[in-house]
Write a protein that holds these residues in place. Sequence first.
Motif, mmCIF file in Angstrom:
data_model
loop_
_atom_site.group_PDB
_atom_site.id
_atom_site.type_symbol
_atom_site.label_atom_id
_atom_site.label_comp_id
_atom_site.label_asym_id
_atom_site.label_seq_id
_atom_site.Cartn_x
_atom_site.Cartn_y
_atom_site.Cartn_z
ATOM 1 N N ASP A 66 0.833 -1.205 0.000
ATOM 2 C CA ASP A 66 0.000 0.000 0.000
ATOM 3 C C ASP A 66 0.866 1.254 0.000
ATOM 4 O O ASP A 66 0.602 2.208 -0.745
ATOM 5 C CB ASP A 66 -0.918 0.013 1.225
ATOM 6 N N ASP A 92 2.563 1.724 -3.257
ATOM 7 C CA ASP A 92 1.597 1.741 -4.366
ATOM 8 C C ASP A 92 1.992 0.749 -5.452
ATOM 9 O O ASP A 92 2.037 1.056 -6.648
ATOM 10 C CB ASP A 92 1.482 3.155 -4.950
ATOM 11 N N TRP A 93 2.291 -0.462 -5.017
ATOM 12 C CA TRP A 93 2.669 -1.552 -5.925
ATOM 13 C C TRP A 93 2.177 -2.865 -5.337
ATOM 14 O O TRP A 93 2.150 -3.023 -4.107
ATOM 15 C CB TRP A 93 4.192 -1.611 -6.100
#
Length: 338
Positions: free
Chosen positions: A266, A269-270
Amino acid sequence: MSFDSERVLVTGGASFIGSHLVEDLVERGARVRVADDFSSGTIENLAAVKDEIEVLDGNLKRRSFAEEATQDIDRVFHLAADHGGRGYISNYPANCATNMALDNIVFETAVENGVEKITFASSACTYPTDIQQEQRPLREDMVSFDERGGAYADEAYGWAKLMGERSLQAFHEQYGVDASAVRIFTAYGPRENETHAIVALIAKAYAEQDPYQIWGDGEQTRNFTYVSDIVSALVLANERISDATPVNAGIPDYISINEVAEAIFDYLDWEPDEINRMTDKPVGVRHRAADTTRAEELLGWEPEHSLKDGMAETIDWYVENRDKGYVQENLETLLHER
């Protein structure tokens, strides 16, 4: 708490935890000496205080070096040890067992040189492994030197740490040196290397490893404790405990490896397309968290950092200080070196 003009030795002071402790002591006014063989620590870890400290490079298992390191010292924080993450302590038990010799040489030379206080960095690996298959907070009195069958430590590393505690108690009993031992639970934070759980998980995500590898089924839990909270416990123990009573430095929360991985995904962002849970890898005990009642009572200590805040600090540090291409190319080596 002031250490103004106190002469303080930090063994293993160039290490992950050691370097944070050194910075804290310098800020408190101590005159700090670091003794380290740089087998896992780095001089770069001490960059912020390099002009304010003395650094000795050598092996503390050599008595002559330990004598030099402990000379003209008031307080010792003994963090030096041969150790690594779970893979290291499982694969190199003989290396970890040498810590018993290391600890005794440091304690003996410190006493001979008139050191007033010794604080020993012990480990949650001192606790019996058979009581860590369920979520049962670990209290210090779950380890006993006085009862038959009172000890059942975690691998050779845990036994060596437990013997370090017992040895320090013996030096206190025989020579009267003020002594304390802090059982460290799964520390993490900036400067930790990739052989330890949280930074290993960060490195894999940063390198975009896919399938993403998690050792075990990921449901094993630990109480991840931010490094500055560990440092605070060490300093307080040195100041407030004199009879070698051990105290836990950890959090009471059970946090699964799967939860940590998801939090990292999270934040970065991957997310991988696939997760490979490797149940053939060493993972240690099933569940581990600390009862901190004794630390609260004797030290007035409790952890200040939430996992969310500590993780953000650690991920930001890692991304800022690691070249992504280098991590991708050398990931397997990074995950298995000390």
